[in-house]
Design an enzyme around this catalytic site. Structure first.
Site, PDB file in Angstrom:
ATOM      1  N   TYR A   1      13.851 -21.494  -6.599  1.00 20.84           N
ATOM      2  CA  TYR A   1      13.306 -21.617  -5.235  1.00 20.84           C
ATOM      3  C   TYR A   1      12.329 -20.474  -4.956  1.00 20.84           C
ATOM      4  CZ  TYR A   1      13.201 -21.042  -0.133  1.00 20.84           C
ATOM      5  OH  TYR A   1      12.789 -20.868   1.165  1.00 20.84           O
TER       6      TYR A   1
ATOM      7  N   SER B   1       8.869 -16.855   2.123  1.00 25.33           N
ATOM      8  CA  SER B   1      10.267 -16.468   2.321  1.00 25.33           C
ATOM      9  C   SER B   1      10.567 -15.056   1.824  1.00 25.33           C
ATOM     10  CB  SER B   1      11.154 -17.459   1.555  1.00 25.33           C
ATOM     11  OG  SER B   1      12.461 -16.952   1.434  1.00 25.33           O
TER      12      SER B   1
ATOM     13  N   GLU C   1      13.077 -14.387   0.291  1.00 23.43           N
ATOM     14  CA  GLU C   1      13.663 -14.547  -1.046  1.00 23.43           C
ATOM     15  C   GLU C   1      12.688 -14.107  -2.131  1.00 23.43           C
ATOM     16  OE1 GLU C   1      17.416 -15.193  -0.877  1.00 23.43           O
ATOM     17  OE2 GLU C   1      16.585 -15.910  -2.766  1.00 23.43           O
TER      18      GLU C   1
HETATM   19  P1  NAP Z   1      15.483 -27.238   6.260  1.00 24.37           P
HETATM   20  O1  NAP Z   1      16.269 -27.310   7.525  1.00 24.37           O
HETATM   21  O2  NAP Z   1      16.165 -27.387   4.953  1.00 24.37           O
HETATM   22  O3  NAP Z   1      14.309 -28.342   6.373  1.00 24.37           O
HETATM   23  C1  NAP Z   1      13.544 -28.695   5.260  1.00 24.37           C
HETATM   24  C2  NAP Z   1      12.620 -29.827   5.654  1.00 24.37           C
HETATM   25  O4  NAP Z   1      11.801 -30.174   4.514  1.00 24.37           O
HETATM   26  C3  NAP Z   1      13.333 -31.115   6.083  1.00 24.37           C
HETATM   27  O5  NAP Z   1      12.612 -31.697   7.146  1.00 24.37           O
HETATM   28  C4  NAP Z   1      13.223 -31.983   4.834  1.00 24.37           C
HETATM   29  O6  NAP Z   1      13.263 -33.360   5.104  1.00 24.37           O
HETATM   30  C5  NAP Z   1      11.834 -31.589   4.367  1.00 24.37           C
HETATM   31  N1  NAP Z   1      11.563 -31.957   2.968  1.00 24.37           N
HETATM   32  C6  NAP Z   1      12.313 -31.654   1.883  1.00 24.37           C
HETATM   33  N2  NAP Z   1      11.746 -32.186   0.777  1.00 24.37           N
HETATM   34  C7  NAP Z   1      10.615 -32.832   1.174  1.00 24.37           C
HETATM   35  C8  NAP Z   1       9.622 -33.596   0.509  1.00 24.37           C
HETATM   36  N3  NAP Z   1       9.670 -33.788  -0.813  1.00 24.37           N
HETATM   37  N4  NAP Z   1       8.615 -34.125   1.235  1.00 24.37           N
HETATM   38  C9  NAP Z   1       8.577 -33.938   2.576  1.00 24.37           C
HETATM   39  N5  NAP Z   1       9.483 -33.237   3.270  1.00 24.37           N
HETATM   40  C10 NAP Z   1      10.503 -32.683   2.573  1.00 24.37           C
HETATM   41  O7  NAP Z   1      14.663 -25.851   6.205  1.00 24.37           O
HETATM   42  P2  NAP Z   1      14.351 -24.789   7.380  1.00 24.37           P
HETATM   43  O8  NAP Z   1      15.467 -23.814   7.433  1.00 24.37           O
HETATM   44  O9  NAP Z   1      13.926 -25.522   8.581  1.00 24.37           O
HETATM   45  O10 NAP Z   1      13.128 -24.006   6.725  1.00 24.37           O
HETATM   46  C11 NAP Z   1      11.787 -24.442   6.932  1.00 24.37           C
HETATM   47  C12 NAP Z   1      10.896 -23.842   5.840  1.00 24.37           C
HETATM   48  O11 NAP Z   1      10.942 -22.421   5.907  1.00 24.37           O
HETATM   49  C13 NAP Z   1      11.287 -24.196   4.414  1.00 24.37           C
HETATM   50  O12 NAP Z   1      10.105 -24.287   3.653  1.00 24.37           O
HETATM   51  C14 NAP Z   1      12.106 -22.990   3.945  1.00 24.37           C
HETATM   52  O13 NAP Z   1      12.048 -22.882   2.552  1.00 24.37           O
HETATM   53  C15 NAP Z   1      11.372 -21.880   4.659  1.00 24.37           C
HETATM   54  N6  NAP Z   1      12.133 -20.689   5.010  1.00 24.37           N
HETATM   55  C16 NAP Z   1      13.294 -20.810   5.722  1.00 24.37           C
HETATM   56  C17 NAP Z   1      13.982 -19.679   6.118  1.00 24.37           C
HETATM   57  C18 NAP Z   1      15.263 -19.766   6.915  1.00 24.37           C
HETATM   58  O14 NAP Z   1      15.985 -18.775   6.971  1.00 24.37           O
HETATM   59  N7  NAP Z   1      15.556 -20.895   7.538  1.00 24.37           N
HETATM   60  C19 NAP Z   1      13.480 -18.405   5.790  1.00 24.37           C
HETATM   61  C20 NAP Z   1      12.269 -18.332   5.070  1.00 24.37           C
HETATM   62  C21 NAP Z   1      11.606 -19.473   4.708  1.00 24.37           C
HETATM   63  P3  NAP Z   1      14.666 -34.210   5.100  1.00 24.37           P
HETATM   64  O15 NAP Z   1      15.229 -34.055   6.482  1.00 24.37           O
HETATM   65  O16 NAP Z   1      14.200 -35.585   4.787  1.00 24.37           O
HETATM   66  O17 NAP Z   1      15.537 -33.602   4.048  1.00 24.37           O
HETATM   67  N1  GDD Z   2      25.101 -21.070   1.026  1.00 30.51           N
HETATM   68  C1  GDD Z   2      26.134 -20.245   0.792  1.00 30.51           C
HETATM   69  N2  GDD Z   2      27.385 -20.791   0.714  1.00 30.51           N
HETATM   70  N3  GDD Z   2      25.901 -18.925   0.646  1.00 30.51           N
HETATM   71  C2  GDD Z   2      26.970 -18.118   0.439  1.00 30.51           C
HETATM   72  C3  GDD Z   2      28.266 -18.604   0.362  1.00 30.51           C
HETATM   73  C4  GDD Z   2      28.495 -20.010   0.491  1.00 30.51           C
HETATM   74  O1  GDD Z   2      29.621 -20.518   0.421  1.00 30.51           O
HETATM   75  N4  GDD Z   2      29.108 -17.550   0.169  1.00 30.51           N
HETATM   76  C5  GDD Z   2      28.353 -16.451   0.131  1.00 30.51           C
HETATM   77  N5  GDD Z   2      27.051 -16.780   0.280  1.00 30.51           N
HETATM   78  C6  GDD Z   2      25.918 -15.826   0.242  1.00 30.51           C
HETATM   79  C7  GDD Z   2      24.806 -16.244  -0.733  1.00 30.51           C
HETATM   80  O2  GDD Z   2      25.178 -15.885  -2.074  1.00 30.51           O
HETATM   81  C8  GDD Z   2      23.657 -15.424  -0.184  1.00 30.51           C
HETATM   82  O3  GDD Z   2      23.688 -14.113  -0.695  1.00 30.51           O
HETATM   83  C9  GDD Z   2      23.926 -15.367   1.325  1.00 30.51           C
HETATM   84  O4  GDD Z   2      25.282 -15.799   1.504  1.00 30.51           O
HETATM   85  C10 GDD Z   2      23.010 -16.257   2.157  1.00 30.51           C
HETATM   86  O5  GDD Z   2      23.021 -17.552   1.594  1.00 30.51           O
HETATM   87  P1  GDD Z   2      22.328 -18.797   2.338  1.00 30.51           P
HETATM   88  O6  GDD Z   2      22.846 -18.920   3.718  1.00 30.51           O
HETATM   89  O7  GDD Z   2      22.457 -19.978   1.429  1.00 30.51           O
HETATM   90  O8  GDD Z   2      20.807 -18.330   2.485  1.00 30.51           O
HETATM   91  P2  GDD Z   2      19.805 -17.670   1.439  1.00 30.51           P
HETATM   92  O9  GDD Z   2      19.606 -16.243   1.862  1.00 30.51           O
HETATM   93  O10 GDD Z   2      20.193 -17.927   0.049  1.00 30.51           O
HETATM   94  O11 GDD Z   2      18.474 -18.514   1.705  1.00 30.51           O
HETATM   95  C11 GDD Z   2      18.049 -18.797   3.033  1.00 30.51           C
HETATM   96  O12 GDD Z   2      17.175 -17.782   3.485  1.00 30.51           O
HETATM   97  C12 GDD Z   2      15.959 -17.666   2.753  1.00 30.51           C
HETATM   98  C13 GDD Z   2      15.165 -16.491   3.371  1.00 30.51           C
HETATM   99  O13 GDD Z   2      15.640 -15.282   2.858  1.00 30.51           O
HETATM  100  C14 GDD Z   2      17.374 -20.166   3.017  1.00 30.51           C
HETATM  101  O14 GDD Z   2      17.087 -20.559   4.335  1.00 30.51           O
HETATM  102  C15 GDD Z   2      16.044 -20.110   2.254  1.00 30.51           C
HETATM  103  O15 GDD Z   2      15.352 -21.358   2.411  1.00 30.51           O
HETATM  104  C16 GDD Z   2      15.203 -18.967   2.838  1.00 30.51           C
HETATM  105  O16 GDD Z   2      13.970 -18.870   2.161  1.00 30.51           O
END
Ligand code: NAP
Ligand code: GDD
Length: 332
Positions: free
Chosen positions: A155, A131, A133
């Protein structure tokens, strides 16, 4: 014989899009699902067919990333050629509330998957969901594969651990193990507590009179936001390349939460400032102020580029949430 892939996190945003992509390419797809008291698989319900159907290519298996013996048994039984580790407690703010759980799943869970792959008769190609992050308190703007890491949450620390273990297993055991350092990517399937979805859902519900206020935290944070279906394609491309490596996947543009609000609310003819209030409880103990990825390597080596712009992304999400809000308003 079709290729077999195994996806952890198959019920999540990315897992569901990746399963669709792989099924479309003719793969047999296996997914890990957790046992929960009530079933919530809305993102993959449309993919499910009776496992006894001779044409079935999508299979779900109970398991958990913290259960290493189950992972080993499953990989031995399924013998996937590709393993995508997408499962995680993926909410940054929640990881401050539940640090031990988040690190157990996101760091040790990834290690459990790597160990299970290493012990396969023929080790699968492995993808780790790293990520942006991990860059945290950023050492440079934009960030690329060589930018130093400075994680700012439980995280992000867990993701750094999993990222380096992926590299270590590649070097120590010769595993074909890749990390995709993905910047934020969103879609109508994004979890409702992430900021983009929280905004588009609220804008749609406000438009239809279903709610009036939206409470948010830091509006100044900047993110490099892309479209999730584009990003799962980059994951797949990494595992098709002749050599394993790590790649930044991003759009190369950054926008503030405020800009995402403007784009979403104005699409519905609404003024966001009339509805948004800041609630400090949504702020984080330490914030990542700006993420901006440099996708040069993924473009040049894998031929990947994003197809959906920031404006299109906001509109796709608002339109989908408006449709959902209409159904809610009609009591459907
Ligand atoms: P998400 O929608 O939150 O999905 C997370 C998945 O992980 C769900 O299927 C959840 O299952 C499963 N999970 C959680 N805890 C588990 C456990 N203990 N054992 C098995 N499965 C488990 O996340 P996403 O946005 O699709 O992201 C996919 C991956 O990419 C994650 O690893 C996230 O950290 C990473 N990532 C995401 C982003 C982004 O912007 N979306 C960016 C960079 C990296 P349940 O449905 O049962 O909760
Ligand atoms: N969730 C959330 N809720 N975020 C908020 C809010 C709120 O009410 N208000 C402001 N924010 C700001 C957070 O402080 C952060 O700076 C930004 O919006 C994005 O927050 P999220 O959408 O929660 O995403 P994230 O950037 O913290 O994390 C996501 O992206 C990562 C990759 O950079 C997640 O998908 C992570 O799993 C992923 O790794």
């Amino acid at each position: 014989m079709s290729k077999r892939a195994f996806i952890t996190g198959v019920t999540g945003q990315d897992g569901s899009y990746l399963a669709e992509l792989l099924l479309g390419k003719g793969y047999q797809v296996h997914g890990l699902v957790r046992r929960t008291s009530s079933i919530s698989r809305s993102r993959i319900d449309h993919l499910h067919v009776d496992a006894h159907d001779p044409d079935a290519r999508f299979f779900l298996h109970y398991g958990d990333l913290t259960d290493s013996s189950r992972l080993r048994d499953l990989f031995a039984e399924v013998e996937p050629e590709e393993v995508y580790n997408l499962g995680a407690q993926s909410h940054v703010r929640v990881s401050f509330d539940e640090p031990v759980f988040s690190v157990t799943v996101d760091a040790l869970g990834a290690l459990n998957v790597l160990e299970a792959v290493r012990h396969m008769k023929t080790p699968a190609r492995f993808y780790q969901a790293s990520s942006s992050e991990m860059y945290g308190k950023v050492a440079a703007v934009p960030q690329d594969e060589n930018t130093p890491l400075h994680p700012r949450s439980p995280y992000a620390c867990a993701k750094v651990y999993a990222h380096y273990q992926t590299l270590n297993y590649r070097e120590a055991y010769g595993l074909f193990a890749c990390s995709g350092i993905l910047f934020n990517h969103e879609s109508p399937r994004r979890g409702e507590s992430f900021v983009t979805r929280k905004i588009t859902r609220a804008a749609a519900r406000i438009k239809l009179g279903l709610q009036n206020k939206l409470y948010l935290g830091n509006l100044d944070a900047k993110r490099d936001w892309g479209y999730a279906p584009d990003y799962v394609e980059a994951m797949w491309r990494m595992l098709q390349h002749p050599t394993a490596d790590d790649y930044v996947v991003a759009t190369g543009e950054t926008h503030s939460v405020r800009e995402f609000l403007e784009e979403s609310f104005s699409h519905l003819g609404l003024k966001w400032s009339s509805h948004v209030e800041v609630d400090p409880s949504f702020e984080r103990p330490s914030e990542v102020d700006i993420l901006l990825g440099d996708p040069t390597k993924v473009r040049e080596v894998l031929g990947w580029k994003p197809r959906v712009t920031f404006r299109e992304l906001a509109r796709i999400m608002v339109d989908a949430d408006l449709e959902a809000a209409r159904k809610e308003a009609a009591g459907l």
